[in-house]
Motif scaffolding. Structure first.
Motif, PDB file in Angstrom:
ATOM      1  N   LEU A 125    -111.241  32.418  -1.940  1.00  0.00           N
ATOM      2  CA  LEU A 125    -112.377  31.494  -1.906  1.00  0.00           C
ATOM      3  C   LEU A 125    -113.528  32.057  -2.733  1.00  0.00           C
ATOM      4  CD1 LEU A 125    -113.714  28.950  -0.761  1.00  0.00           C
ATOM      5  CD2 LEU A 125    -114.462  30.308   1.191  1.00  0.00           C
ATOM      6  N   GLY A 126    -113.787  33.356  -2.564  1.00  0.00           N
ATOM      7  CA  GLY A 126    -114.834  33.993  -3.358  1.00  0.00           C
ATOM      8  C   GLY A 126    -114.574  33.810  -4.846  1.00  0.00           C
ATOM      9  N   CYS A 127    -113.329  34.065  -5.260  1.00  0.00           N
ATOM     10  CA  CYS A 127    -113.009  33.938  -6.681  1.00  0.00           C
ATOM     11  C   CYS A 127    -113.127  32.483  -7.136  1.00  0.00           C
ATOM     12  CB  CYS A 127    -111.595  34.449  -6.960  1.00  0.00           C
ATOM     13  SG  CYS A 127    -111.429  36.199  -6.605  1.00  0.00           S
ATOM     14  N   ALA A 168    -115.699  38.628  -4.524  1.00  0.00           N
ATOM     15  CA  ALA A 168    -114.893  38.296  -5.691  1.00  0.00           C
ATOM     16  C   ALA A 168    -115.128  39.251  -6.861  1.00  0.00           C
ATOM     17  CB  ALA A 168    -115.197  36.863  -6.142  1.00  0.00           C
ATOM     18  N   PHE A 184    -117.846  27.216  -9.311  1.00  0.00           N
ATOM     19  CA  PHE A 184    -119.231  26.834  -9.048  1.00  0.00           C
ATOM     20  C   PHE A 184    -120.218  27.724  -9.779  1.00  0.00           C
ATOM     21  CE2 PHE A 184    -123.091  26.200  -6.624  1.00  0.00           C
ATOM     22  CZ  PHE A 184    -123.093  24.818  -6.526  1.00  0.00           C
ATOM     23  N   GLU A 185    -120.108  29.032  -9.518  1.00  0.00           N
ATOM     24  CA  GLU A 185    -121.106  29.937 -10.085  1.00  0.00           C
ATOM     25  C   GLU A 185    -121.098  29.896 -11.611  1.00  0.00           C
ATOM     26  OE1 GLU A 185    -123.380  31.488  -8.528  1.00  0.00           O
ATOM     27  OE2 GLU A 185    -124.031  33.202  -9.698  1.00  0.00           O
ATOM     28  N   SER A 219    -110.043  34.307   2.015  1.00  0.00           N
ATOM     29  CA  SER A 219    -111.475  34.604   1.841  1.00  0.00           C
ATOM     30  C   SER A 219    -111.729  35.152   0.448  1.00  0.00           C
ATOM     31  CB  SER A 219    -111.940  35.635   2.869  1.00  0.00           C
ATOM     32  OG  SER A 219    -111.835  35.106   4.141  1.00  0.00           O
ATOM     33  N   ILE A 220    -110.865  36.062   0.035  1.00  0.00           N
ATOM     34  CA  ILE A 220    -111.047  36.625  -1.302  1.00  0.00           C
ATOM     35  C   ILE A 220    -110.831  35.542  -2.354  1.00  0.00           C
ATOM     36  CG2 ILE A 220    -110.133  38.306  -2.941  1.00  0.00           C
ATOM     37  CD1 ILE A 220    -109.434  40.016  -0.453  1.00  0.00           C
ATOM     38  N   ILE A 239    -123.657  26.349 -11.764  1.00  0.00           N
ATOM     39  CA  ILE A 239    -124.956  27.022 -11.839  1.00  0.00           C
ATOM     40  C   ILE A 239    -125.256  27.430 -13.280  1.00  0.00           C
ATOM     41  CG2 ILE A 239    -126.262  29.016 -11.077  1.00  0.00           C
ATOM     42  CD1 ILE A 239    -125.908  27.360  -8.728  1.00  0.00           C
ATOM     43  N   GLU A 240    -124.275  28.086 -13.908  1.00  0.00           N
ATOM     44  CA  GLU A 240    -124.505  28.468 -15.296  1.00  0.00           C
ATOM     45  C   GLU A 240    -124.613  27.233 -16.173  1.00  0.00           C
ATOM     46  OE1 GLU A 240    -125.260  31.284 -16.902  1.00  0.00           O
ATOM     47  OE2 GLU A 240    -125.466  32.134 -14.900  1.00  0.00           O
ATOM     48  N   MET A 279    -112.456  45.724  10.549  1.00  0.00           N
ATOM     49  CA  MET A 279    -112.769  44.307  10.403  1.00  0.00           C
ATOM     50  C   MET A 279    -112.459  43.527  11.677  1.00  0.00           C
ATOM     51  SD  MET A 279    -114.060  43.773   7.468  1.00  0.00           S
ATOM     52  CE  MET A 279    -113.963  42.001   7.266  1.00  0.00           C
ATOM     53  N   TYR A 304    -122.912  32.456   0.660  1.00  0.00           N
ATOM     54  CA  TYR A 304    -122.584  32.305  -0.761  1.00  0.00           C
ATOM     55  C   TYR A 304    -122.579  33.661  -1.461  1.00  0.00           C
ATOM     56  CZ  TYR A 304    -122.803  30.305  -5.462  1.00  0.00           C
ATOM     57  OH  TYR A 304    -122.541  29.979  -6.753  1.00  0.00           O
ATOM     58  N   ILE A 348    -115.090  30.177  -5.857  1.00  0.00           N
ATOM     59  CA  ILE A 348    -116.505  29.817  -5.993  1.00  0.00           C
ATOM     60  C   ILE A 348    -117.039  30.375  -7.304  1.00  0.00           C
ATOM     61  CG2 ILE A 348    -118.808  30.103  -5.013  1.00  0.00           C
ATOM     62  CD1 ILE A 348    -117.576  30.280  -2.290  1.00  0.00           C
ATOM     63  N   GLN A 349    -116.630  31.590  -7.599  1.00  0.00           N
ATOM     64  CA  GLN A 349    -117.080  32.232  -8.823  1.00  0.00           C
ATOM     65  C   GLN A 349    -116.690  31.401 -10.044  1.00  0.00           C
ATOM     66  OE1 GLN A 349    -118.591  35.133  -9.471  1.00  0.00           O
ATOM     67  NE2 GLN A 349    -117.877  35.853 -11.435  1.00  0.00           N
ATOM     68  N   TYR A 357    -119.534  35.757  -0.270  1.00  0.00           N
ATOM     69  CA  TYR A 357    -118.239  35.406  -0.858  1.00  0.00           C
ATOM     70  C   TYR A 357    -118.167  35.827  -2.318  1.00  0.00           C
ATOM     71  CZ  TYR A 357    -115.990  33.002   2.981  1.00  0.00           C
ATOM     72  OH  TYR A 357    -115.362  32.731   4.159  1.00  0.00           O
ATOM     73  N   LEU A 358    -119.281  35.666  -3.028  1.00  0.00           N
ATOM     74  CA  LEU A 358    -119.226  36.055  -4.435  1.00  0.00           C
ATOM     75  C   LEU A 358    -119.113  37.573  -4.567  1.00  0.00           C
ATOM     76  CD1 LEU A 358    -121.555  33.483  -6.085  1.00  0.00           C
ATOM     77  CD2 LEU A 358    -119.168  33.906  -6.584  1.00  0.00           C
TER      78      LEU A 358
END
Lengths: 665, 494
Positions: A603-605, B297, A611-612, A600-601, A616-617, A196, B290, A607-608, B293-294
């Motif tokens: 942040l991914g979670c 996760a 937001f997601e 970063s991880i 979105i849902e 990385m 996007y 967003i999940q 990042y998802l």
């Protein structure tokens, strides 16, 4: 095109180990010995091929020699319409290729003993040979994109070999992991980390290459020399920027600040891998890249003064890294990690010399200093890592605290380590002395005294940690019963250690030869034959004093054991703080984990979650609920009562009639 | 040499005709009907490879017109530097995933129905890639949609009906917007032949062209699952049976291919519309990041791969938005590379679910020692996604970035585009992040309980996986096999 002999040798030198790598699984079917010795044989052949290029250096050749084949065609493209696979021979690439192939052959021989009986040997030999092939490709490539292929190839091998013991066994913690709590990592983690961090640098490099490709429409080294005149006038300002972006790749690969954190943890790999990839060859690729770009930058600097910022950046990165890494080496508790920090620090020296050379009047001596130091370092650091492999094997632990007293029981290892360590410290007459001297004098002649002082301070630290390492591993009372390593293991490092002395003995001749050869690849106007000015004798004197200043206290504490280091540190508050700072790697490592990797991880979670699955849902839900509500409203009209329908019918007819009448009017 | 023109039609017709036959044979042959389904697929591959060879040698595109519904113009099939690689990829991945299906679907019934729909899906994708008539293109897109919808709804996972409905509704909405664009094109320009559109639309006002092109592009963005229109994709991918997901990635990319066609072949005026191209670039960038990042996760491998597909479609859109033929070449290579690598990875995810009983990453671990061939292919797939040489993905990414940077530097200098492209390059590190982390969690470490109980890798599942990995490497080492076709591009570029 008739292929000339040199071209065949050059192509063969990287294709042979590639074939060797691909044949490894097949040879493994025949048997373990066929696979092991076959792998070594292929690297021997590669060495023969590069050795056979050396006579070219003594001939009157107009450099560079190039041999190209058509590779990637993009018809009609305004840039990059044809990318050639090309080999370029010049003194720099021939010297580097020989360092790579010779050191790697000796390390392969060592591996025969060191890795004997390991269950994953097919994988080991595959990646070792694949590494040599990619490294030689990187060195010989005549353009940035082909070089990038080799560059990423060595990165992949590094990843695979750092994580070689991928089971991350907790039982083998003392052997396979790296670091002390709270910064302790298993091999597969370290491989990923190396990938990385270096990849981040590589992405900057790719951006830089693409800017060059778009602005100048070429990526080949010989043509880039004149890029400042090829580029449209309004894009010229981008050229220095692209060089600095490409430097990002070098900083990552060579573990310089701020991307140095992967290399200490790369020590989770087998010692032979550390010796080959993380000391002698791959980590030098960054220096090699800068050395490749050097003539280009020198040539641009005449018309583009901003190019000087490239040299400044290289010099300061090198100087700071040299000092910071050396300071971490003095507190490291692991043998291989001391060597790793030392490698980072020494590469900093090489970078520093290159940057300083570009800023000083005597370009060639600083340039030569860097290459010469690279050569010396490859030899003595490979010896040190191979010996470290034997020591760790004998003592059963990677920690210095579990070693000690090995001097009597492992005499060959001891003397080899000692020779190589003296070369690392830069004691005369070892090779390291001469090249470090040149590096420091380049720093001085650049006129940046702060850089020179950092270089000198690094020399003090180097002497200190070198003697500390020798003292902790070989002196003291413990472990009298260890066995000397088998001959197939000690022979390679004894040869390398002897070579580090031999390089020093022939240094005056070698320097002249290197200067002669390398000057031929620099632009003409760089050839200012500057007379060494009078103050130059100061440097050897200063560097010998630095060695004494650093070595004397280390000798008293760790060899004679007059006083324990614990006592000295514990009594003084500032020493404790300093030690924590150094042990925790100036918190740079922690910063990367806490500020980049984990967030970063997270942040991914986040967003999940936020937001997601909400927005979105939620939008989907809203749409479907809305549709159902709407249908419910409509449905209410369908009451099933005839009267309602008749009224509806009449109303509808009325509206129609009105519309028709209105339309007709 | 035989007349090569009809090869294109044959490659589509073969699976189309075979589809009802397979349905009829299903009852009698049971699972073996899968082997029969391979015949038309092999035939398609051979047709298209021959076509590719012919185009390669002659240096000009292959085109075949057939009289059709008179109102809509001729039914035209086109094999050029852009549609060629796309169609060949579909055919090859379709064939490989079909082989995989034979092994994978062994616990289910309804063989005839499955393979018959599978062939329809394949034919729909091939037709969409090859047709140069917008009406025909639309019909093939609908064929794809219906076939894939039924495949998910009938043979999918537990939540298949909901996922299939969501997929259907989203895609249908996109298709309707596309249809509006096509209808406008027909009524205003008067032709549906994309090769004629550029010259016939030359006189139109730029706002009218923008309107038409934007409508169609929005339709394609839904198909590609570009943010924020992506939410159908994770559910549809996760619920599909593994081999269907494997070809699904090729199907999703067709949206990107169509966007390239509409912008670069049909309405090249759009290339110089800075605002429009930058908007696409921004959408591409957001989608890349996007999705990345998802993916980071996710714990379930298949879901991770689904988000990775969204992110990769962002890369492809970046190529579309590059406003340069270099980027267009890059987008085509990304399509090929992504289809192959996702085929590998989805087939592996299915294989793990089958042999280990799970593809949740926290229940895997230490697979490298147990399933060597699978581990190598797994890494090859992810490394290509990361854009690592010498795999094909490297060239795809390199060229989309190169194309966008080239457009930014060439007059007039566009600083915003340069900055956005730089951000895209640096953020492509996320791909390495989720890829390596997935590799580490599944292949490395100590063997988990589930892994210890697992059986060997089924050969029939492994073979197509290995074949895709070899293709990915071979094309990456010598990408000229694909890029040389670019000289036959049927497009007009300023």
């Amino acid at each position: 095109m008739s292929l000339e002999l040199w071209a065949m040798q050059a192509w063969a030198s990287w294709i042979i180990p590639l074939v060797g790598a691909l044949l490894t699984p097949l040879l493994a079917r025949i048997g373990g010995r066929a696979r092991d010795y076959g792998a070594v044989a292929f690297s021997f052949l590669a060495m023969l091929m590069t050795l056979s290029l050396i006579p070219l250096l003594f001939e009157d050749v107009s450099w560079p020699l190039r041999s190209q084949v058509s590779w990637v065609l993009l018809p009609e493209a305004p840039a990059l319409s044809e990318i050639k696979a090309g080999i370029m021979l010049d003194p720099l690439s021939i010297i580097m290729a020989n360092i790579v192939s010779a050191v790697s052959f000796l390390i392969k021989v060592y591996s025969l003993g060191y890795m004997h009986g390991d269950p994953g040997l097919t994988r080991y030999w595959f990646f070792m040979n694949f590494f040599i092939a990619n490294m030689l490709l990187l060195v010989l490539a005549d353009n940035l994109i082909l070089m990038l292929v080799g560059w990423e190839g060595v990165g992949l091998c590094s990843y695979a070999l750092i994580g070689y013991w991928y089971q991350d066994s907790r039982g083998g913690w003392l052997h396979y992991w790296v670091g002390e709590p709270p910064e302790t990592y298993p091999p597969s983690h370290c491989g990923m980390k190396a990938f990385m961090v270096t990849r981040l640098g590589d992405l900057f490099m790719i951006a830089g290459i693409l800017i060059l490709a778009a602005a100048v429409k070429t990526v080949s080294f010989p043509e880039l020399i004149h890029a400042d005149s090829l580029a449209p006038a309004d894009l010229r300002w981008l050229l220095p920027i692209s060089l600095i972006l490409i430097l990002g790749g070098a900083v990552g690969k060579s573990a310089q600040l701020p991307l140095m954190e992967w290399l200490p943890d790369a020590m989770a790999g087998p010692s032979s891998v550390s010796a080959l990839i993380h000391a002698a060859t791959m980590v030098k690729a960054g220096v090699y890249l800068v050395a490749r770009l050097f003539p280009i930058a020198v040539s641009w600097s005449a018309s583009l003064p901003a190019t000087m910022s490239f040299f400044y950046t290289v010099m300061w990165i090198g100087a700071l890294t040299a000092f910071i890494a050396a300071s971490q080496a003095i507190v490291s508790t692991e043998l291989k990690k001391v060597l790793a920090y030392s490698t980072v620090s020494q590469i900093g020296y090489m970078m520093m010399a290159l940057g300083a050379a570009g800023l000083s009047a005597e370009i060639i001596s600083g340039y030569m200093a860097s290459i010469f130091h690279m050569m010396n370092h490859a030899v003595f650091k490979a010896a040190l890592f191979l010996a470290a492999g034997s020591i760790i094997h004998a003592s059963g632990s990677r920690f210095l605290r579990d070693m000690g007293g090995l001097r009597k029981s492992m005499p060959i290892t001891f003397y080899s380590t000692l020779l190589a360590t003296l070369a690392l410290m830069g004691l005369p007459p070892f090779g390291g002395f001469w090249s470090k001297d040149l590096v420091l004098s380049a720093a001085l002649s650049s006129g940046e005294y702060a850089v020179f002082i950092l270089g000198l301070a690094t020399a003090i630290l180097t002497a200190f940690y070198s003697i500390r390492m020798i003292g902790l591993a070989f002196y003291g009372g413990k472990r009298e019963k260890a066995h000397e390593a088998p001959r197939i293991m000690w022979a390679p490092y004894l040869i390398l250690a002897a070579l580090s002395l031999a390089l020093g003995l022939i240094a005056p001749m070698l320097e002249g030869f290197l200067e002669e050869s390398l000057s031929r690849i620099l632009p003409i106007h760089a050839h200012k034959v500057g007379e060494t000015h009078g103050a130059q004798f100061i440097i050897p004197l200063a560097s010998i004093i630095a060695i004494i200043v650093g070595a004397a206290p280390a000798y008293l504490i760790y060899v004679r054991r007059v006083k324990s280091s614990e006592e000295i540190v514990e009594r003084r508050g500032y020493m404790r703080v300093l030690r924590t700072l150094l042990v925790r790697r100036y918190y740079i490592n922690a910063f990367y984990y806490r500020a980049i990797a984990y967030p970063s991880i997270r942040l991914g979670c986040a967003i999940q979650r936020a937001f997601e699955s909400r927005v979105i849902e939620g939008m989907n839900e809203a749409l479907s609920i809305g549709a159902r509500r709407f249908s419910d409203i409509i449905r209410r009209v369908h009451t099933g009562l005839l009267n309602h329908y008749v009224i509806g019918l009449i109303l509808g007819a009325l509206i129609l009639i009105i519309l028709i009448l209105a339309g007709g009017a | 040499m035989m007349d090569a023109h009809h090869l294109l039609l044959q490659s589509i017709i073969a699976p189309l005709i075979a589809s009802p036959i397979i349905l009829a044979l299903g009852g009698r042959f049971g699972r073996k009907v899968g082997w029969v389904a391979l015949i038309p697929l092999v035939y398609s591959v051979l047709c298209l490879i021959t076509a590719g060879y012919v185009v390669h040698e002659s240096g000009s595109p292959l085109q075949a017109s057939y009289p059709w519904v008179q109102l809509l113009g001729d039914f035209i099939l086109l094999f050029d530097g852009l549609s060629g690689p796309i169609a060949m990829t579909i055919a090859v991945v379709g064939l490989l995933a079909c082989i995989y299906s034979i092994a994978y679907m062994d616990l289910r019934d309804g063989w005839g129905g499955y393979f018959s729909l599978y062939l329809l899906f394949d034919a729909g994708m091939l037709g969409a890639a090859l047709s140069a008539n917008l009406a025909a293109f639309f019909i093939f897109i609908e064929l794809m949609l219906i076939a894939s919808w039924l495949l998910i709804a009938l043979w999918g996972g537990e939540d298949r009906w909901r996922a299939a409905l969501k997929y259907f509704l989203y895609t249908k909405a996109g298709a309707l917007i596309l249809l509006a664009g096509i209808g406008l094109t027909y009524s205003i320009v008067g032709t549906l032949n994309i090769l004629e559109l550029a010259s016939k639309a030359a006189g139109l006002s730029s706002s009218m062209i923008s309107l038409i092109a934007s409508l169609m592009i929005v339709g394609f963005l839904v198909k590609m699952a570009i943010f924020p229109l992506h939410s159908w994709l994770p559910d549809a991918y996760v619920q599909s049976p593994a081999p269907v997901t494997a070809i699904f990635s090729a199907g999703t990319g067709i949206g990107g291919y169509a966007a390239l066609r509409i912008i670069y072949t049909a309405f090249p005026q759009m290339i110089s519309q800075r605002g429009f191209m930058l908007a696409l670039l921004a959408l591409a960038l957001i989608t890349m990041i996007y999705g990345g990042y998802l993916a980071l996760a996710q714990n379930n491998l298949k879901r991770l791969l689904a988000y990775s597909s969204i992110s990769q479609m962002g890369y492809m859109l970046l190529g579309v938005a590059s406003a340069s033929i270099i980027g267009l070449a890059g987008a085509a290579l990304i399509y090929v590379a992504h289809s192959l690598s996702k085929a590998i990875l989805f087939m592996i995810s299915g294989m793990l679910s089958r042999t280990i009983g799970t593809d949740n990453l926290d229940e895997l671990g230490g697979l490298a020692g147990r399933m060597r061939a699978m581990s190598i292919a797994f890494m090859v797939g992810f490394l290509s996604l990361m854009g690592y040489p010498p795999l094909l993905g490297f060239w795809g990414e390199l060229l989309i970035f190169a194309g966008s940077i080239y457009s930014a530097l060439h007059p007039p200098f566009d600083a915003l585009r340069l900055v956005l492209t730089m951000i895209a390059i640096i953020f492509s590190l996320i791909t390495a992040g989720y890829g390596l982390w997935a590799i580490r969690r599944s292949l490395f470490g100590e063997e988990s309980e589930a892994v210890r109980r697992s059986g060997p890798e089924p050969r029939l599942m492994l073979a197509p996986i290995i074949a895709s990995a070899i293709l990915l490497a071979a094309l990456g080492i010598y990408p000229t096999m694909l890029t040389k076709l670019l000289e036959t591009l049927a497009l007009i570029l300023g």
